[in-house]
Design an enzyme around this catalytic site. Structure first.
Site, mmCIF file in Angstrom:
data_model
loop_
_atom_site.group_PDB
_atom_site.id
_atom_site.type_symbol
_atom_site.label_atom_id
_atom_site.label_comp_id
_atom_site.label_asym_id
_atom_site.label_seq_id
_atom_site.Cartn_x
_atom_site.Cartn_y
_atom_site.Cartn_z
ATOM 1 N N ASP A 175 9.191 -0.855 -11.563
ATOM 2 C CA ASP A 175 9.462 -1.005 -10.139
ATOM 3 C C ASP A 175 10.755 -0.244 -9.814
ATOM 4 O OD1 ASP A 175 8.351 -2.916 -7.757
ATOM 5 O OD2 ASP A 175 10.521 -2.736 -7.618
ATOM 6 N N TYR A 298 15.479 -1.205 -0.361
ATOM 7 C CA TYR A 298 14.408 -0.410 0.244
ATOM 8 C C TYR A 298 14.975 0.466 1.364
ATOM 9 C CZ TYR A 298 10.733 -2.873 -2.264
ATOM 10 O OH TYR A 298 9.912 -3.350 -3.250
ATOM 11 N N HIS A 356 1.758 -5.234 -12.804
ATOM 12 C CA HIS A 356 3.097 -4.807 -12.417
ATOM 13 C C HIS A 356 4.197 -5.587 -13.129
ATOM 14 C CE1 HIS A 356 5.802 -2.715 -9.688
ATOM 15 N NE2 HIS A 356 6.404 -3.853 -9.423
#
Length: 378
Positions: A175, A298, A356
Site C-alpha cells: 500500500d 492521500y 491486500h
C-alpha cells in the site's frame, strides 16, 4: 546531533475506553441499505453487530499487552515524532529490514510475522525488524505543516535506519509502504541491499495492448471496475480529508465502517480475519484520533503516485527488487509492465492465496515471500 531514541509503551487511560463504549452505545444509525449485498457499502446489520461486540466484548488490554511485548521507541525526525517497533533477531548476522504498511493498516497488521521474520527456521533468513508508523498514523506525531508525502517519509526512514546504526539494510512495504519503499530505492540506493514491494507500482504499458495476456486483460478490467465502484474513499481522502475527519474522529461507528469496508473489499478470504483482528486495527486509528491526519497522506501524495502509475518510462528504480503479486490485489501488474520502472527485478512471484493485507491474511506466505527475495541479495 542525533535525536534520542526514547522507549515507548502504550498505556491508554481507562477514561478513553469508557468514552469509546459510551459513544458506541449512543450511535445514531442510518436506515438499512435497500440492497442485499455490499454494493452500497457496509450493511447496517454487519456494522451494528461488530460495534456491539466492540462495546461489550472486545478486550483492548489484551491487544495493548501484545503490542507492548514489542520493543517500541519514539524519535523526532524533521520536526515530527516517529513511533516504531524495533525487534532485533537473536541471530546477530540478521539483515536489518524496515517494513512499512499503508492505509488503513497499522502495526497490528504485522504481529503474526514478527517471529517468523526475526527468528526463522533457518538463521540465514533472519531479519532485525524495524516497523515504523507513518506520520499522522497510530502513535506517530501528526504533521502540522504540509509536505509530508511519501518522498519525505522515505527520507525519514533512511534517517531512522542510520540512527539505529544500520549501514546496510533492506526495505519492504505494501500500500503506501510500496510507495515509500520505492522512493527509498531512489533516495538511499547506496545503503540498500534491495527492496521488496507488494505489488510494484507499474503502469499498464500501451505498447503491449495489442498483445495482452489473459492476466493483463483481467487487470485492465479490474482497474476499470475499481475506478467506477471502489475509489470513493481515495477521492475523498485525496481532496477533502479535513471534512471527512470530523466524522472519523468523532464517531467510532463511522470510523469502523470506513475502515472495515476496505478489509472486506481487499481481502481474498474475509472470513479468515477475526472481529478482534479487525478492531485491533481500528483502535490504532480511534485511540490517537487519526481519522483526518492519516487521510492527509492521500492529499499529499495520491496525485504523485497516480502519475507514477500512469507513466512508464521515467522515475526508474535500479536497486535489486523483489515483487509479490497476491491474487486479490488490484492492480495486479505483469512483470513486463513492472520491469519498465524496476530495472533490476530479481524475484517475481504470484502466491496462490491472499490479498491486500497479506501479512494478516497469509502470514506464512508473506514471510516466505520476503525470505525468498532477500536470500538473493544478502
Amino acid at each position: 546531533m542525533n535525536e534520542p531514541l526514547t522507549p515507548f509503551r502504550i498505556d491508554v487511560p481507562q477514561e478513553q475506553l469508557d468514552d469509546l463504549r459510551e459513544r458506541l452505545r449512543r450511535t445514531r444509525w442510518p436506515d438499512p441499505e435497500p440492497v442485499a449485498d455490499w454494493s452500497q457499502g457496509v450493511p447496517l446489520s454487519y456494522v451494528r453487530d461488530l460495534c456491539r461486540y466492540w462495546a461489550e466484548e472486545y478486550d483492548w488490554r489484551a491487544t495493548e499487552a501484545r503490542l507492548n511485548a514489542l520493543p517500541q521507541y519514539v524519535t523526532e525526525i524533521d520536526g515530527v515524532r516517529v513511533h516504531f517497533a524495533h525487534v532485533r533477531s537473536p541471530h546477530p548476522d540478521a539483515l536489518p529490514l524496515v517494513l512499512t504498511n499503508g492505509w488503513p493498516g497499522s502495526l497490528t497488521e504485522y504481529l503474526k510475522v514478527v517471529e517468523p521474520l526475526t527468528n526463522p527456521p533457518d538463521p540465514a533468513d533472519a531479519f532485525h525488524l524495524v516497523l515504523p508508523t507513518l506520520p499522522g498514523y497510530g502513535f506517530s506525531g501528526k504533521p502540522t505543516t504540509t509536505g509530508w508525502g511519501v518522498q519525505r517519509i522515505a527520507r525519514a526512514w533512511a534517517e531512522l535506519m542510520a540512527r539505529l546504526g544500520y549501514a546496510r539494510y533492506g526495505a519492504a512495504g505494501s500500500d503506501w509502504g510500496t510507495s515509500v519503499t520505492t522512493s527509498l530505492g531512489q533516495q538511499d540506493a547506496a545503503r540498500l541491499a534491495g527492496i521488496h514491494v507488494i505489488p510494484p507500482i507499474a503502469a499498464p504499458d500501451p505498447a503491449t495492448f495489442d498483445d495482452l495476456t489473459d492476466d493483463e486483460r483481467a487487470t485492465l478490467e479490474a482497474l476499470e471496475h475499481a475506478g467506477e465502484h471502489e475509489s470513493g474513499y481515495s477521492a475523498e481522502q485525496s481532496t477533502k480529508p479535513q471534512t471527512l475527519g470530523y466524522g472519523l474522529v468523532d464517531s467510532p461507528a463511522a470510523l469502523c465502517a470506513w475502515i472495515v469496508e476496505k478489509f472486506r473489499s481487499w481481502t481474498e478470504r474475509p472470513d479468515l480475519l477475526t472481529r478482534d483482528e479487525l478492531l485491533d486495527n481500528v483502535m490504532l486509528y480511534w485511540l490517537p484520533g487519526t481519522g483526518a491526519s492519516s487521510a492527509r497522506l492521500y492529499w499529499e501524495s495520491f496525485r504523485q503516485v497516480s502519475e507514477w502509475f500512469t507513466r512508464t518510462n521515467d522515475d526508474t528504480i535500479d536497486v535489486p527488487t523483489g515483487c509479490s503479486v497476491f491474487p486479490r490485489e488490484v492492480p495486479r501488474p505483469s512483470r513486463r509492465w513492472a520491469a519498465r520502472r524496476y530495472t533490476d527485478i530479481r524475484w517475481w512471484h504470484e502466491p496462490p492465496r491472499g490479498g491486500h493485507f497479506a501479512a494478516l491474511e497469509e502470514p506464512e506466505l508473506f514471510a516466505e515471500e520476503l525470505r525468498s527475495f532477500f536470500r538473493l541479495v544478502r
